[in-house]
Design a protein around this motif. Structure first.
Motif, PDB file in Angstrom:
ATOM      1  N   CYS A  36       0.858  -1.169   0.000  1.00 17.02           N
ATOM      2  CA  CYS A  36       0.000   0.000   0.000  1.00 17.02           C
ATOM      3  C   CYS A  36       0.902   1.229   0.000  1.00 17.02           C
ATOM      4  O   CYS A  36       1.790   1.346   0.848  1.00 17.02           O
ATOM      5  CB  CYS A  36      -0.860  -0.042   1.262  1.00 17.02           C
ATOM      6  SG  CYS A  36      -1.851   1.408   1.510  1.00 17.02           S
ATOM      7  N   VAL A  37       0.672   2.117  -0.952  1.00 20.72           N
ATOM      8  CA  VAL A  37       1.421   3.367  -1.026  1.00 20.72           C
ATOM      9  C   VAL A  37       0.476   4.498  -0.640  1.00 20.72           C
ATOM     10  O   VAL A  37      -0.633   4.588  -1.177  1.00 20.72           O
ATOM     11  CB  VAL A  37       1.996   3.612  -2.440  1.00 20.72           C
ATOM     12  CG1 VAL A  37       2.748   4.929  -2.505  1.00 20.72           C
ATOM     13  CG2 VAL A  37       2.893   2.453  -2.864  1.00 20.72           C
ATOM     14  N   ILE A  38       0.918   5.337   0.292  1.00 23.65           N
ATOM     15  CA  ILE A  38       0.154   6.494   0.723  1.00 23.65           C
ATOM     16  C   ILE A  38       0.958   7.717   0.293  1.00 23.65           C
ATOM     17  O   ILE A  38       2.136   7.845   0.634  1.00 23.65           O
ATOM     18  CB  ILE A  38      -0.061   6.505   2.248  1.00 23.65           C
ATOM     19  CG1 ILE A  38      -0.676   5.180   2.715  1.00 23.65           C
ATOM     20  CG2 ILE A  38      -0.962   7.663   2.661  1.00 23.65           C
ATOM     21  CD1 ILE A  38       0.318   4.200   3.245  1.00 23.65           C
ATOM     22  N   TYR A  39       0.326   8.623  -0.462  1.00 24.20           N
ATOM     23  CA  TYR A  39       1.049   9.730  -1.085  1.00 24.20           C
ATOM     24  C   TYR A  39       0.218  11.014  -1.008  1.00 24.20           C
ATOM     25  O   TYR A  39      -0.998  10.985  -1.186  1.00 24.20           O
ATOM     26  CB  TYR A  39       1.321   9.374  -2.556  1.00 24.20           C
ATOM     27  CG  TYR A  39       1.752  10.536  -3.402  1.00 24.20           C
ATOM     28  CD1 TYR A  39       3.054  11.022  -3.345  1.00 24.20           C
ATOM     29  CD2 TYR A  39       0.858  11.164  -4.265  1.00 24.20           C
ATOM     30  CE1 TYR A  39       3.442  12.109  -4.128  1.00 24.20           C
ATOM     31  CE2 TYR A  39       1.242  12.240  -5.049  1.00 24.20           C
ATOM     32  CZ  TYR A  39       2.531  12.707  -4.971  1.00 24.20           C
ATOM     33  OH  TYR A  39       2.912  13.777  -5.734  1.00 24.20           O
ATOM     34  N   THR A  40       0.893  12.132  -0.772  1.00 24.02           N
ATOM     35  CA  THR A  40       0.232  13.436  -0.860  1.00 24.02           C
ATOM     36  C   THR A  40       0.959  14.300  -1.889  1.00 24.02           C
ATOM     37  O   THR A  40       2.194  14.328  -1.917  1.00 24.02           O
ATOM     38  CB  THR A  40       0.159  14.161   0.500  1.00 24.02           C
ATOM     39  OG1 THR A  40      -0.613  15.352   0.338  1.00 24.02           O
ATOM     40  CG2 THR A  40       1.514  14.482   1.072  1.00 24.02           C
ATOM     41  N   PRO A  41       0.205  15.016  -2.750  1.00 17.65           N
ATOM     42  CA  PRO A  41       0.826  15.825  -3.785  1.00 17.65           C
ATOM     43  C   PRO A  41       1.082  17.278  -3.369  1.00 17.65           C
ATOM     44  O   PRO A  41       1.126  18.163  -4.219  1.00 17.65           O
ATOM     45  CB  PRO A  41      -0.222  15.773  -4.907  1.00 17.65           C
ATOM     46  CG  PRO A  41      -1.523  15.733  -4.180  1.00 17.65           C
ATOM     47  CD  PRO A  41      -1.248  14.896  -2.946  1.00 17.65           C
ATOM     48  N   ILE A  91      10.316  15.128   6.063  1.00 20.88           N
ATOM     49  CA  ILE A  91       9.446  13.986   6.389  1.00 20.88           C
ATOM     50  C   ILE A  91       9.179  13.144   5.147  1.00 20.88           C
ATOM     51  O   ILE A  91       9.223  11.926   5.193  1.00 20.88           O
ATOM     52  CB  ILE A  91       8.111  14.459   7.007  1.00 20.88           C
ATOM     53  CG1 ILE A  91       8.356  15.268   8.277  1.00 20.88           C
ATOM     54  CG2 ILE A  91       7.185  13.278   7.270  1.00 20.88           C
ATOM     55  CD1 ILE A  91       8.873  14.492   9.448  1.00 20.88           C
ATOM     56  N   GLY A  92       8.865  13.779   4.031  1.00 22.12           N
ATOM     57  CA  GLY A  92       8.589  13.057   2.782  1.00 22.12           C
ATOM     58  C   GLY A  92       7.113  13.012   2.463  1.00 22.12           C
ATOM     59  O   GLY A  92       6.259  13.116   3.342  1.00 22.12           O
ATOM     60  N   CYS A  93       6.809  12.837   1.204  1.00 19.29           N
ATOM     61  CA  CYS A  93       5.418  12.907   0.754  1.00 19.29           C
ATOM     62  C   CYS A  93       4.748  11.545   0.612  1.00 19.29           C
ATOM     63  O   CYS A  93       3.583  11.465   0.206  1.00 19.29           O
ATOM     64  CB  CYS A  93       5.317  13.678  -0.561  1.00 19.29           C
ATOM     65  SG  CYS A  93       6.204  12.905  -1.911  1.00 19.29           S
ATOM     66  N   SER A  94       5.447  10.452   0.967  1.00 19.94           N
ATOM     67  CA  SER A  94       4.818   9.135   0.823  1.00 19.94           C
ATOM     68  C   SER A  94       5.394   8.122   1.802  1.00 19.94           C
ATOM     69  O   SER A  94       6.485   8.313   2.348  1.00 19.94           O
ATOM     70  CB  SER A  94       4.969   8.621  -0.607  1.00 19.94           C
ATOM     71  OG  SER A  94       6.318   8.322  -0.880  1.00 19.94           O
ATOM     72  N   GLU A  95       4.624   7.066   1.993  1.00 21.96           N
ATOM     73  CA  GLU A  95       5.039   5.902   2.766  1.00 21.96           C
ATOM     74  C   GLU A  95       4.537   4.669   2.035  1.00 21.96           C
ATOM     75  O   GLU A  95       3.495   4.717   1.368  1.00 21.96           O
ATOM     76  CB  GLU A  95       4.466   5.908   4.188  1.00 21.96           C
ATOM     77  CG  GLU A  95       5.044   6.954   5.093  1.00 21.96           C
ATOM     78  CD  GLU A  95       6.460   6.636   5.578  1.00 21.96           C
ATOM     79  OE1 GLU A  95       6.945   5.494   5.387  1.00 21.96           O
ATOM     80  OE2 GLU A  95       7.077   7.552   6.150  1.00 21.96           O
ATOM     81  N   THR A  96       5.251   3.566   2.176  1.00 26.48           N
ATOM     82  CA  THR A  96       4.837   2.281   1.614  1.00 26.48           C
ATOM     83  C   THR A  96       4.748   1.283   2.761  1.00 26.48           C
ATOM     84  O   THR A  96       5.674   1.196   3.575  1.00 26.48           O
ATOM     85  CB  THR A  96       5.849   1.791   0.564  1.00 26.48           C
ATOM     86  OG1 THR A  96       5.972   2.780  -0.462  1.00 26.48           O
ATOM     87  CG2 THR A  96       5.419   0.471  -0.049  1.00 26.48           C
ATOM     88  N   ARG A 123      -6.768  19.433   2.012  1.00 22.01           N
ATOM     89  CA  ARG A 123      -5.670  18.645   1.445  1.00 22.01           C
ATOM     90  C   ARG A 123      -6.184  17.336   0.850  1.00 22.01           C
ATOM     91  O   ARG A 123      -7.245  16.853   1.209  1.00 22.01           O
ATOM     92  CB  ARG A 123      -4.648  18.312   2.532  1.00 22.01           C
ATOM     93  CG  ARG A 123      -3.997  19.519   3.169  1.00 22.01           C
ATOM     94  CD  ARG A 123      -3.101  20.260   2.218  1.00 22.01           C
ATOM     95  NE  ARG A 123      -2.149  21.085   2.953  1.00 22.01           N
ATOM     96  CZ  ARG A 123      -1.110  21.668   2.418  1.00 22.01           C
ATOM     97  NH1 ARG A 123      -0.875  21.564   1.125  1.00 22.01           N
ATOM     98  NH2 ARG A 123      -0.300  22.390   3.158  1.00 22.01           N
ATOM     99  N   LYS A 124      -5.366  16.791  -0.029  1.00 21.78           N
ATOM    100  CA  LYS A 124      -5.644  15.484  -0.617  1.00 21.78           C
ATOM    101  C   LYS A 124      -4.506  14.531  -0.291  1.00 21.78           C
ATOM    102  O   LYS A 124      -3.364  14.942  -0.144  1.00 21.78           O
ATOM    103  CB  LYS A 124      -5.761  15.582  -2.139  1.00 21.78           C
ATOM    104  CG  LYS A 124      -7.049  16.162  -2.620  1.00 21.78           C
ATOM    105  CD  LYS A 124      -7.182  15.931  -4.107  1.00 21.78           C
ATOM    106  CE  LYS A 124      -8.523  16.448  -4.542  1.00 21.78           C
ATOM    107  NZ  LYS A 124      -9.372  15.465  -5.105  1.00 21.78           N
ATOM    108  N   PHE A 125      -4.862  13.271  -0.192  1.00 19.70           N
ATOM    109  CA  PHE A 125      -3.850  12.216  -0.206  1.00 19.70           C
ATOM    110  C   PHE A 125      -4.446  11.017  -0.933  1.00 19.70           C
ATOM    111  O   PHE A 125      -5.658  10.887  -1.068  1.00 19.70           O
ATOM    112  CB  PHE A 125      -3.335  11.879   1.195  1.00 19.70           C
ATOM    113  CG  PHE A 125      -4.297  11.182   2.102  1.00 19.70           C
ATOM    114  CD1 PHE A 125      -4.361   9.796   2.171  1.00 19.70           C
ATOM    115  CD2 PHE A 125      -5.155  11.909   2.904  1.00 19.70           C
ATOM    116  CE1 PHE A 125      -5.247   9.160   3.014  1.00 19.70           C
ATOM    117  CE2 PHE A 125      -6.037  11.295   3.763  1.00 19.70           C
ATOM    118  CZ  PHE A 125      -6.086   9.910   3.811  1.00 19.70           C
TER     119      PHE A 125
END
Length: 132
Positions: A36-41, A91-96, A123-125
């Motif tokens: 699962c990849v969680i990402y915010t633009p 922190i970064g814009c994504s986690e896996t 916001r969106k993710f």
């Protein structure tokens, strides 16, 4: 479809537990194994995994990030939110996260957080489920 879009209303600065939203996406797809990849633009927000048992951890993280990246008059960015950009990049814009037996493979005390550094905002993710 295995791509989910979420909208979040945030305050000025803070960590928002989105673990249940990510879990709901996994349950919707009936995924037993995968990632699962969680990402915010957004360039002034981030995604992280951290402790979800003691809310003081999130307060301490914000405090430390503000001490490490204070607003400085030397910053040249016109919008005046360079510190928020620095925090987001750190922190970064994504986690896996691995999915096993239909669940996120998180530690006992871990949760997934949306990090706001330049709010209040809408916001969106995104959550992308990739099945084995």
């Amino acid at each position: 479809m295995n791509l989910f879009s979420f909208t979040l209303s945030t305050g000025k600065e803070g960590f928002y537990d989105i673990t249940s939203m990510v879990n709901d996406a996994i349950q919707t797809t009936h995924t037993s194994r995968g990632i699962c990849v969680i990402y915010t633009p957004h360039t002034t927000a981030a995604i992280t995994i951290n402790e979800n048992a003691d809310p003081d951890v999130q307060s301490d993280l914000i405090y430390a990030l503000n001490k490490t990246y204070p607003d400085r008059p030397e910053f040249k960015h016109m919008e005046g939110n360079s510190a928020a950009h620095l925090k987001s990049s750190t922190i970064g814009c994504s986690e896996t996260v691995i999915i096993d037996k239909g669940e996120l493979l998180l530690g006992t005390w871990q949760g997934i957080y949306f990090c706001e550094f330049d709010g209040p905002r809408t916001r969106k993710f995104y959550v992308k489920i990739i099945k084995d």
